[in-house]
Design a protein around this motif. Structure first.
Motif, PDB file in Angstrom:
ATOM      1  N   ALA A 264      50.350  64.148   2.195  1.00 48.34           N
ATOM      2  CA  ALA A 264      49.605  62.911   2.451  1.00 48.34           C
ATOM      3  C   ALA A 264      50.227  62.174   3.637  1.00 48.34           C
ATOM      4  O   ALA A 264      51.350  62.462   4.059  1.00 48.34           O
ATOM      5  CB  ALA A 264      49.606  62.019   1.217  1.00 48.34           C
ATOM      6  N   THR A 265      49.509  61.205   4.176  1.00 48.74           N
ATOM      7  CA  THR A 265      49.991  60.413   5.302  1.00 48.74           C
ATOM      8  C   THR A 265      50.978  59.360   4.824  1.00 48.74           C
ATOM      9  O   THR A 265      50.763  58.712   3.799  1.00 48.74           O
ATOM     10  CB  THR A 265      48.804  59.727   6.006  1.00 48.74           C
ATOM     11  OG1 THR A 265      47.883  60.727   6.451  1.00 48.74           O
ATOM     12  CG2 THR A 265      49.275  58.914   7.197  1.00 48.74           C
ATOM     13  N   TRP A 266      52.076  59.189   5.559  1.00 48.49           N
ATOM     14  CA  TRP A 266      53.020  58.120   5.240  1.00 48.49           C
ATOM     15  C   TRP A 266      52.383  56.773   5.552  1.00 48.49           C
ATOM     16  O   TRP A 266      51.770  56.592   6.598  1.00 48.49           O
ATOM     17  CB  TRP A 266      54.289  58.263   6.080  1.00 48.49           C
ATOM     18  CG  TRP A 266      55.218  59.341   5.616  1.00 48.49           C
ATOM     19  CD1 TRP A 266      55.419  60.560   6.193  1.00 48.49           C
ATOM     20  CD2 TRP A 266      56.093  59.287   4.485  1.00 48.49           C
ATOM     21  NE1 TRP A 266      56.362  61.278   5.495  1.00 48.49           N
ATOM     22  CE2 TRP A 266      56.797  60.517   4.436  1.00 48.49           C
ATOM     23  CE3 TRP A 266      56.347  58.328   3.507  1.00 48.49           C
ATOM     24  CZ2 TRP A 266      57.737  60.808   3.457  1.00 48.49           C
ATOM     25  CZ3 TRP A 266      57.293  58.610   2.527  1.00 48.49           C
ATOM     26  CH2 TRP A 266      57.972  59.836   2.505  1.00 48.49           C
ATOM     27  N   GLU A 267      52.539  55.812   4.644  1.00 45.64           N
ATOM     28  CA  GLU A 267      52.032  54.456   4.831  1.00 45.64           C
ATOM     29  C   GLU A 267      53.203  53.484   4.800  1.00 45.64           C
ATOM     30  O   GLU A 267      54.030  53.522   3.888  1.00 45.64           O
ATOM     31  CB  GLU A 267      51.022  54.091   3.742  1.00 45.64           C
ATOM     32  CG  GLU A 267      49.803  55.001   3.679  1.00 45.64           C
ATOM     33  CD  GLU A 267      48.879  54.853   4.869  1.00 45.64           C
ATOM     34  OE1 GLU A 267      48.999  53.826   5.587  1.00 45.64           O
ATOM     35  OE2 GLU A 267      48.043  55.761   5.101  1.00 45.64           O
ATOM     36  N   ARG A 268      53.272  52.611   5.805  1.00 46.07           N
ATOM     37  CA  ARG A 268      54.353  51.622   5.848  1.00 46.07           C
ATOM     38  C   ARG A 268      54.014  50.468   4.928  1.00 46.07           C
ATOM     39  O   ARG A 268      52.918  49.900   4.997  1.00 46.07           O
ATOM     40  CB  ARG A 268      54.558  51.107   7.275  1.00 46.07           C
ATOM     41  CG  ARG A 268      55.744  50.152   7.419  1.00 46.07           C
ATOM     42  CD  ARG A 268      56.054  49.935   8.903  1.00 46.07           C
ATOM     43  NE  ARG A 268      57.181  49.027   9.065  1.00 46.07           N
ATOM     44  CZ  ARG A 268      57.066  47.747   9.373  1.00 46.07           C
ATOM     45  NH1 ARG A 268      55.865  47.214   9.553  1.00 46.07           N
ATOM     46  NH2 ARG A 268      58.129  46.989   9.518  1.00 46.07           N
ATOM     47  N   ALA A 269      54.935  50.115   4.050  1.00 50.30           N
ATOM     48  CA  ALA A 269      54.716  49.012   3.113  1.00 50.30           C
ATOM     49  C   ALA A 269      54.899  47.686   3.837  1.00 50.30           C
ATOM     50  O   ALA A 269      55.757  47.541   4.707  1.00 50.30           O
ATOM     51  CB  ALA A 269      55.692  49.109   1.948  1.00 50.30           C
ATOM     52  N   SER A 270      54.081  46.708   3.466  1.00 52.42           N
ATOM     53  CA  SER A 270      54.158  45.385   4.084  1.00 52.42           C
ATOM     54  C   SER A 270      54.075  44.321   3.015  1.00 52.42           C
ATOM     55  O   SER A 270      53.347  44.454   2.027  1.00 52.42           O
ATOM     56  CB  SER A 270      53.024  45.201   5.088  1.00 52.42           C
ATOM     57  OG  SER A 270      53.008  43.876   5.580  1.00 52.42           O
ATOM     58  N   ALA A 271      54.815  43.235   3.222  1.00 49.46           N
ATOM     59  CA  ALA A 271      54.775  42.112   2.283  1.00 49.46           C
ATOM     60  C   ALA A 271      53.667  41.138   2.623  1.00 49.46           C
ATOM     61  O   ALA A 271      53.408  40.199   1.879  1.00 49.46           O
ATOM     62  CB  ALA A 271      56.121  41.387   2.279  1.00 49.46           C
ATOM     63  N   GLY A 272      53.012  41.328   3.782  1.00 50.82           N
ATOM     64  CA  GLY A 272      51.934  40.431   4.171  1.00 50.82           C
ATOM     65  C   GLY A 272      52.414  39.285   5.049  1.00 50.82           C
ATOM     66  O   GLY A 272      53.578  38.906   5.041  1.00 50.82           O
ATOM     67  N   ALA A 273      51.474  38.728   5.801  1.00 53.36           N
ATOM     68  CA  ALA A 273      51.806  37.673   6.757  1.00 53.36           C
ATOM     69  C   ALA A 273      52.305  36.402   6.085  1.00 53.36           C
ATOM     70  O   ALA A 273      53.011  35.598   6.690  1.00 53.36           O
ATOM     71  CB  ALA A 273      50.576  37.346   7.608  1.00 53.36           C
ATOM     72  N   VAL A 274      51.950  36.219   4.825  1.00 54.86           N
ATOM     73  CA  VAL A 274      52.323  34.985   4.134  1.00 54.86           C
ATOM     74  C   VAL A 274      53.844  34.819   4.042  1.00 54.86           C
ATOM     75  O   VAL A 274      54.363  33.709   3.919  1.00 54.86           O
ATOM     76  CB  VAL A 274      51.692  34.947   2.723  1.00 54.86           C
ATOM     77  CG1 VAL A 274      52.334  36.004   1.824  1.00 54.86           C
ATOM     78  CG2 VAL A 274      51.846  33.575   2.089  1.00 54.86           C
ATOM     79  N   LEU A 275      54.584  35.927   4.155  1.00 53.82           N
ATOM     80  CA  LEU A 275      56.032  35.853   4.020  1.00 53.82           C
ATOM     81  C   LEU A 275      56.746  35.789   5.372  1.00 53.82           C
ATOM     82  O   LEU A 275      57.936  36.025   5.461  1.00 53.82           O
ATOM     83  CB  LEU A 275      56.532  37.044   3.203  1.00 53.82           C
ATOM     84  CG  LEU A 275      56.093  36.997   1.731  1.00 53.82           C
ATOM     85  CD1 LEU A 275      56.436  38.287   1.020  1.00 53.82           C
ATOM     86  CD2 LEU A 275      56.712  35.818   1.012  1.00 53.82           C
ATOM     87  N   ALA A 276      55.992  35.469   6.414  1.00 56.49           N
ATOM     88  CA  ALA A 276      56.553  35.156   7.727  1.00 56.49           C
ATOM     89  C   ALA A 276      57.545  36.193   8.231  1.00 56.49           C
ATOM     90  O   ALA A 276      58.670  35.880   8.618  1.00 56.49           O
ATOM     91  CB  ALA A 276      57.209  33.787   7.681  1.00 56.49           C
ATOM     92  N   GLY A 277      57.128  37.446   8.211  1.00 58.54           N
ATOM     93  CA  GLY A 277      57.963  38.487   8.793  1.00 58.54           C
ATOM     94  C   GLY A 277      58.906  39.176   7.826  1.00 58.54           C
ATOM     95  O   GLY A 277      59.505  40.195   8.179  1.00 58.54           O
TER      96      GLY A 277
END
Length: 290
Positions: A264-277
């Motif tokens: 499968a394709t690797w997906e980078r996990a993100s916490a979302g913009a709400v957490l300011a980086g």
């Protein structure tokens, strides 16, 4: 308010049942083309479609494919063997797959004299008692979680790898430890830096799984991704809900990647913009010497 009609909702179960009934599981065996012996724990999956599995310790696999995958490509791969690419239709017709041995090409590294590796340090996100948790992305064999590890000095020799388990209620699980080379853009490649399959079976309910890498004498002069791949265990449905690793948030590097199953394709996990980086991090780390 939802735009779905009542009729659509009522038809969904019937549609899902029809699609499921058309799915077919291909069962076969992976063999060494030279010795004709079964190959254990081989990765097999439809490229980039999130449909895959891992062969068992006797080389037997069960790959569920639907009618929409008929023209898709299946990749079969194992460390030390040349990967095979097959159409799903080919695999249906000949489910026994032979892999040819392939010499592992080692990248040249400028090595310090053995006695000069005196400084021991921890690399990665070491938070074995953190409050956050992260689960596997699916309950398919081959699901994998990885964290990018940044070197402080080059070259560096890896001593051991550590994985912090928040909880495990599913019983003994078997994992493969993978160390991947990074692409120029920092994403993980499919190239493994370990020269052998490192397999570990653990019953740790809460605590750290530590794996000795000293015998591998793995000396690196580049950042890499440390990953843990689930390859064997109890009833699949239990793993996603009953296994979690310690996780947290931070601003430093150590990008987190996940993939659903083999190939499968690797997906980078993100916490979302709400957490300011701030980015999610998993407590995967290595002890190293430089």
């Amino acid at each position: 308010m939802s735009t779905y009609s009542l009729r659509t909702i009522l038809l969904l179960p019937a549609l899902l049942t029809a699609l499921t009934s058309q799915a077919q599981t291909i069962t076969g065996t992976i063999l060494d083309a030279k010795t004709h012996e079964p190959l254990p724990y081989v990765n097999i999956g439809v490229l980039h479609k999130g449909v895959g599995t891992v062969a068992d310790d006797k080389g037997t696999y069960h790959l569920p494919v639907g009618p929409t995958h008929a023209t898709d490509t299946v990749r079969v791969s194992s460390l030390g063997f040349r990967p095979r690419l097959l159409r799903v239709q080919e695999l249906r017709q000949q489910p026994t797959v032979e892999l040819s041995p392939e010499a592992v090409v080692l990248r040249e590294v400028k090595v310090k004299a053995k006695g000069l590796y005196k400084h021991t340090r921890v690399l990665g996100f070491k938070k074995p008692d953190g409050n956050g948790t992260l689960t596997m992305t699916s309950d398919d064999l081959g699901t994998e979680i990885g964290s990018v590890i940044n070197l402080k000095s080059k070259p560096t020799r890896l001593v051991n790898a550590n994985f912090s388990v928040a909880y495990n209620h599913s019983g003994p699980l078997t994992f493969r430890v993978n160390i991947y080379r990074l692409l120029p853009d920092g994403r993980p490649s499919e190239e493994k830096l370990l020269h052998r399959d490192v397999i570990v079976t653990s019953s740790v309910e809460k605590g750290t799984i530590s794996v000795d890498l000293a015998p591998d004498q793995l000396i690196l002069d580049e950042d890499f991704m440390l990953a843990l791949e689930w390859i064997k265990g109890p009833e699949k449905a239990k793993v996603k809900s009953q296994l979690a690793f310690v996780a947290g948030l931070g601003y430093a590097n150590n990008d987190l990647y996940l993939r659903k199953t083999s190939q499968a394709t690797w997906e980078r996990a993100s916490a979302g913009a709400v957490l300011a980086g701030m980015q999610p991090k998993i407590s995967f780390y290595v002890t190293a010497q430089d």
